[in-house]
Each structure stands twice: as structure tokens, then as C-alpha cells.
Design a protein around this motif. Structure first.
Motif, PDB file in Angstrom:
ATOM      1  N   ASP A   1       0.870  -1.172   0.000  1.00  0.00           N
ATOM      2  CA  ASP A   1       0.000   0.000   0.000  1.00  0.00           C
ATOM      3  C   ASP A   1       0.913   1.230   0.000  1.00  0.00           C
ATOM      4  O   ASP A   1       1.557   1.526   1.015  1.00  0.00           O
ATOM      5  CB  ASP A   1      -0.906   0.001   1.224  1.00  0.00           C
ATOM      6  CG  ASP A   1      -1.892   1.152   1.230  1.00  0.00           C
ATOM      7  OD1 ASP A   1      -1.706   2.124   0.463  1.00  0.00           O
ATOM      8  OD2 ASP A   1      -2.861   1.084   2.011  1.00  0.00           O
ATOM      9  N   PRO A   2       1.001   1.942  -1.124  1.00  0.00           N
ATOM     10  CA  PRO A   2       1.921   3.081  -1.201  1.00  0.00           C
ATOM     11  C   PRO A   2       1.693   4.144  -0.123  1.00  0.00           C
ATOM     12  O   PRO A   2       2.655   4.766   0.332  1.00  0.00           O
ATOM     13  CB  PRO A   2       1.673   3.657  -2.595  1.00  0.00           C
ATOM     14  CG  PRO A   2       1.160   2.507  -3.391  1.00  0.00           C
ATOM     15  CD  PRO A   2       0.351   1.688  -2.418  1.00  0.00           C
ATOM     16  N   LEU A   3       0.451   4.338   0.314  1.00  0.00           N
ATOM     17  CA  LEU A   3       0.199   5.332   1.363  1.00  0.00           C
ATOM     18  C   LEU A   3       0.841   4.928   2.684  1.00  0.00           C
ATOM     19  O   LEU A   3       1.414   5.764   3.385  1.00  0.00           O
ATOM     20  CB  LEU A   3      -1.303   5.544   1.547  1.00  0.00           C
ATOM     21  CG  LEU A   3      -2.007   6.250   0.390  1.00  0.00           C
ATOM     22  CD1 LEU A   3      -3.510   6.315   0.636  1.00  0.00           C
ATOM     23  CD2 LEU A   3      -1.443   7.644   0.198  1.00  0.00           C
ATOM     24  N   ILE A   4       0.765   3.654   3.017  1.00  0.00           N
ATOM     25  CA  ILE A   4       1.406   3.169   4.247  1.00  0.00           C
ATOM     26  C   ILE A   4       2.919   3.308   4.137  1.00  0.00           C
ATOM     27  O   ILE A   4       3.591   3.732   5.087  1.00  0.00           O
ATOM     28  CB  ILE A   4       0.999   1.710   4.531  1.00  0.00           C
ATOM     29  CG1 ILE A   4      -0.475   1.650   4.933  1.00  0.00           C
ATOM     30  CG2 ILE A   4       1.887   1.085   5.606  1.00  0.00           C
ATOM     31  CD1 ILE A   4      -1.026   0.256   5.086  1.00  0.00           C
ATOM     32  N   GLU A   5       3.450   2.991   2.983  1.00  0.00           N
ATOM     33  CA  GLU A   5       4.898   3.092   2.781  1.00  0.00           C
ATOM     34  C   GLU A   5       5.356   4.546   2.859  1.00  0.00           C
ATOM     35  O   GLU A   5       6.407   4.838   3.426  1.00  0.00           O
ATOM     36  CB  GLU A   5       5.303   2.468   1.446  1.00  0.00           C
ATOM     37  CG  GLU A   5       4.991   1.001   1.316  1.00  0.00           C
ATOM     38  CD  GLU A   5       5.607   0.139   2.400  1.00  0.00           C
ATOM     39  OE1 GLU A   5       6.746   0.412   2.834  1.00  0.00           O
ATOM     40  OE2 GLU A   5       4.954  -0.830   2.818  1.00  0.00           O
ATOM     41  N   GLN A   6       4.583   5.469   2.292  1.00  0.00           N
ATOM     42  CA  GLN A   6       4.941   6.884   2.368  1.00  0.00           C
ATOM     43  C   GLN A   6       4.908   7.377   3.809  1.00  0.00           C
ATOM     44  O   GLN A   6       5.784   8.143   4.235  1.00  0.00           O
ATOM     45  CB  GLN A   6       4.014   7.712   1.494  1.00  0.00           C
ATOM     46  CG  GLN A   6       4.268   7.522   0.020  1.00  0.00           C
ATOM     47  CD  GLN A   6       3.244   8.251  -0.854  1.00  0.00           C
ATOM     48  OE1 GLN A   6       2.286   8.831  -0.364  1.00  0.00           O
ATOM     49  NE2 GLN A   6       3.455   8.191  -2.146  1.00  0.00           N
ATOM     50  N   ALA A   7       3.912   6.933   4.566  1.00  0.00           N
ATOM     51  CA  ALA A   7       3.838   7.326   5.979  1.00  0.00           C
ATOM     52  C   ALA A   7       5.035   6.764   6.744  1.00  0.00           C
ATOM     53  O   ALA A   7       5.633   7.457   7.583  1.00  0.00           O
ATOM     54  CB  ALA A   7       2.532   6.836   6.590  1.00  0.00           C
ATOM     55  N   ASP A   8       5.408   5.529   6.449  1.00  0.00           N
ATOM     56  CA  ASP A   8       6.561   4.918   7.103  1.00  0.00           C
ATOM     57  C   ASP A   8       7.850   5.649   6.721  1.00  0.00           C
ATOM     58  O   ASP A   8       8.722   5.869   7.559  1.00  0.00           O
ATOM     59  CB  ASP A   8       6.643   3.439   6.732  1.00  0.00           C
ATOM     60  CG  ASP A   8       7.553   2.659   7.647  1.00  0.00           C
ATOM     61  OD1 ASP A   8       7.595   2.956   8.860  1.00  0.00           O
ATOM     62  OD2 ASP A   8       8.215   1.722   7.157  1.00  0.00           O
ATOM     63  N   LEU A   9       7.929   6.047   5.470  1.00  0.00           N
ATOM     64  CA  LEU A   9       9.097   6.792   4.998  1.00  0.00           C
ATOM     65  C   LEU A   9       9.218   8.130   5.724  1.00  0.00           C
ATOM     66  O   LEU A   9      10.305   8.511   6.170  1.00  0.00           O
ATOM     67  CB  LEU A   9       8.977   7.001   3.485  1.00  0.00           C
ATOM     68  CG  LEU A   9      10.180   7.429   2.695  1.00  0.00           C
ATOM     69  CD1 LEU A   9      11.346   6.469   2.874  1.00  0.00           C
ATOM     70  CD2 LEU A   9       9.828   7.524   1.219  1.00  0.00           C
ATOM     71  N   ARG A  10       8.114   8.831   5.872  1.00  0.00           N
ATOM     72  CA  ARG A  10       8.132  10.118   6.598  1.00  0.00           C
ATOM     73  C   ARG A  10       8.489   9.922   8.063  1.00  0.00           C
ATOM     74  O   ARG A  10       9.248  10.705   8.640  1.00  0.00           O
ATOM     75  CB  ARG A  10       6.782  10.805   6.476  1.00  0.00           C
ATOM     76  CG  ARG A  10       6.558  11.404   5.127  1.00  0.00           C
ATOM     77  CD  ARG A  10       5.292  12.223   5.093  1.00  0.00           C
ATOM     78  NE  ARG A  10       5.107  12.758   3.769  1.00  0.00           N
ATOM     79  CZ  ARG A  10       3.953  12.816   3.148  1.00  0.00           C
ATOM     80  NH1 ARG A  10       2.862  12.376   3.749  1.00  0.00           N
ATOM     81  NH2 ARG A  10       3.871  13.317   1.936  1.00  0.00           N
ATOM     82  N   SER A  11       7.921   8.896   8.680  1.00  0.00           N
ATOM     83  CA  SER A  11       8.216   8.619  10.081  1.00  0.00           C
ATOM     84  C   SER A  11       9.700   8.296  10.274  1.00  0.00           C
ATOM     85  O   SER A  11      10.333   8.775  11.221  1.00  0.00           O
ATOM     86  CB  SER A  11       7.350   7.455  10.564  1.00  0.00           C
ATOM     87  OG  SER A  11       7.673   7.097  11.879  1.00  0.00           O
ATOM     88  N   ALA A  12      10.249   7.501   9.383  1.00  0.00           N
ATOM     89  CA  ALA A  12      11.673   7.170   9.461  1.00  0.00           C
ATOM     90  C   ALA A  12      12.529   8.423   9.269  1.00  0.00           C
ATOM     91  O   ALA A  12      13.540   8.601   9.954  1.00  0.00           O
ATOM     92  CB  ALA A  12      12.033   6.116   8.413  1.00  0.00           C
ATOM     93  N   GLY A  13      12.118   9.292   8.369  1.00  0.00           N
ATOM     94  CA  GLY A  13      12.848  10.545   8.155  1.00  0.00           C
ATOM     95  C   GLY A  13      12.847  11.422   9.388  1.00  0.00           C
ATOM     96  O   GLY A  13      13.874  12.006   9.760  1.00  0.00           O
TER      97      GLY A  13
END
Length: 146
Positions: A108-120
Motif C-alpha cells: 500500500d503506497p500510502l502506508i509506505e509513504q507514511a513509514d518513509l516520513r516517520s523514518a525521516g
């Protein structure tokens, strides 16, 4: 008063920097895996009825650095996500099975984008800890010189 770990000779500032560095390393891996998942969100199988790209998940743990006594973050492993694949009816697709369904990645690209932002954000927080520890080192040295 700064307390030095008698086993390692490391103080709390060294431990803070070691912990922050391990956090930065872990979050960098987390960002790489999330980016890989996003890049493969539409990757289907190469053969009819085959499995498409399977989302990757990270697990983290902690450990104590024997040299500094610091609590460190470490990556335990990267494993495939066991969730089922999505399917779509598209009999013309090269990866379609006998019934005309294509398996799509469980990403799910939205979940991955949220995870990417959180990691950042976590990476940036670790940078702030490193900068603060360096500043405190500098101030400690200034006090000792005076």
C-alpha cells in the motif's frame, strides 16, 4: 558531574552519540526498504499465475554496546509480509492466471509513504541528539580549559 562508565571509560555523551548513530543507521535501512516497497508497488509476476513482489517488513531490536555501555538500536531482520496479494481481473495481462486474474503486490503506497516520513523524522531526531551531544562536549572542554 559527569560519570564515566568504569568498564568502558565512556561517559553519557559518548553513549548518547552511539545510541543516536545506531538510530540513524536503523532509520536509513527503514527508509531504503520503504522506498523499495514503493518502487515495486506495481511489480507483477514475470510468468502467468506467478507471485508478484511481496512487501518487505523490518524488525528492530536493541543491544548494549560493550565498548561504551550504550543502548543501541539494531535491525533484527528483513522478512516478507505474509499478507495475501490483491487480485485484479485482467485476462489480457501477461501474468494473468487461467481465470484471467492477476496477482498484485501486497504493498500500500500510502502506508509506505507514511513509514518513509516517520523514518525521516526519527533520523532527524537522531541528528539533533548528535548535535546536542557535540555541543555539550564542546562546552565541557571549554569549562575544563578555564
Amino acid at each position: 558531574m559527569i560519570r564515566i562508565n568504569p568498564v568502558s571509560g565512556a561517559g553519557p555523551l559518548t553513549q548518547a552519540m552511539a545510541t543516536a548513530a545506531s538510530g540513524m543507521s536503523s532509520q536509513a535501512v527503514r527508509m531504503r526498504v520503504a522506498a523499495e516497497n514503493i518502487a515495486n508497488a506495481a511489480s507483477t509476476a514475470a510468468v502467468p499465475g506467478g507471485d508478484p513482489y511481496r512487501r518487505k517488513l523490518l524488525t528492530f531490536g536493541r543491544m548494549v554496546d560493550r565498548g561504551t555501555g550504550a543502548q543501541l538500536v539494531r535491525m533484527d531482520n528483513i522478512r516478507p509480509d505474509p499478507r495475501d496479494f490483491r487480485t485484479q481481473f485482467d485476462p489480457a495481462h501477461p501474468a494473468a492466471d487461467e481465470q484471467g486474474y492477476v496477482k498484485l503486490p501486497n504493498v500500500d503506497p500510502l502506508i509506505e509513504q507514511a513509514d518513509l516520513r516517520s523514518a525521516g523524522r526519527s533520523y532527524e531526531a537522531s541528528i539533533a541528539v548528535m548535535q546536542q551531544a557535540r555541543a555539550l562536549y564542546g562546552k565541557t572542554l571549554d569549562i575544563l580549559r578555564a
